[in-house]
Design a protein around this motif. Structure first.
Motif, mmCIF file in Angstrom:
data_model
loop_
_atom_site.group_PDB
_atom_site.id
_atom_site.type_symbol
_atom_site.label_atom_id
_atom_site.label_comp_id
_atom_site.label_asym_id
_atom_site.label_seq_id
_atom_site.Cartn_x
_atom_site.Cartn_y
_atom_site.Cartn_z
ATOM 1 N N UNK A 93 -7.380 3.128 16.936
ATOM 2 C CA UNK A 93 -6.292 3.640 17.775
ATOM 3 C C UNK A 93 -5.091 4.139 16.974
ATOM 4 N N UNK A 94 -4.838 3.559 15.805
ATOM 5 C CA UNK A 94 -3.675 3.926 14.997
ATOM 6 C C UNK A 94 -4.123 4.222 13.567
ATOM 7 N N UNK A 95 -4.778 5.357 13.339
ATOM 8 C CA UNK A 95 -5.361 5.641 12.029
ATOM 9 C C UNK A 95 -4.342 5.725 10.896
ATOM 10 N N UNK A 96 -3.106 6.029 11.194
ATOM 11 C CA UNK A 96 -2.099 6.074 10.138
ATOM 12 C C UNK A 96 -1.777 4.675 9.621
ATOM 13 N N UNK A 97 -2.037 3.653 10.452
ATOM 14 C CA UNK A 97 -1.696 2.274 10.093
ATOM 15 C C UNK A 97 -2.908 1.378 9.917
ATOM 16 N N UNK A 98 -4.101 1.893 10.195
ATOM 17 C CA UNK A 98 -5.305 1.060 10.152
ATOM 18 C C UNK A 98 -6.400 1.730 9.331
ATOM 19 N N UNK A 99 -7.173 0.909 8.641
ATOM 20 C CA UNK A 99 -8.390 1.365 7.975
ATOM 21 C C UNK A 99 -9.570 0.981 8.859
ATOM 22 N N UNK A 100 -10.560 1.861 8.947
ATOM 23 C CA UNK A 100 -11.739 1.610 9.772
ATOM 24 C C UNK A 100 -12.907 1.187 8.890
#
Length: 133
Positions: A93-100
């Motif tokens: 949901x928040x790719x700028x703040x999360x790694x998948x």
């Protein structure tokens, strides 16, 4: 003649003061707009209405309606409403703040990037997967 000059100077100074303070009103959220503060009251009412809308009791009906009516022939990601082929392809949901991270069993994890150096989140996920963390 002297009173005429006094009136002109007074008018000049009050116009300058009005323009100066009108500038500060606009810069610091006073509203302005030449309406004698009416714009500020409208802005405050609008902000209060937005706060009230944000503080409603928990109700998922709008989300459920969007989810049910979303056009997707494959898998619809429940947290992002992205339409993908497989659940582990869902974006965070928040790719700028999360790694998948995709797991071997067809799931995905979204891990906060906060405070980690590059690659540190992936290392910790791998250690946790192996039961070492």
């Amino acid at each position: 003649m002297k009173s005429l000059i006094s009136i002109l100077l007074l008018a000049l100074f009050s116009a300058t003061a009005s323009a100066q303070f009108g500038f500060f009103d606009q810069m610091f959220g006073g509203g302005g707009g030449g309406s004698g503060g009416g714009g500020s009251q409208q802005q405050q009412a609008r902000q209060q209405q937005q706060r009230q809308q944000q503080n409603v009791p928990s109700d998922s009906s709008l989300y459920q309606q969007n989810y049910d009516n979303y056009p997707c022939e494959n898998y619809l990601c429940p947290d992002t409403l992205a339409c993908v082929h497989f659940p582990h392809h869902c974006p965070c949901p928040f790719p700028a703040n999360e790694d998948k991270f995709e797991t071997g069993d067809g799931h995905r994890l979204c891990v906060s990037k906060g405070g980690f150096k590059a690659g540190e989140a992936a290392r910790k996920v791998e250690l946790a997967r192996k039961g070492l963390l």
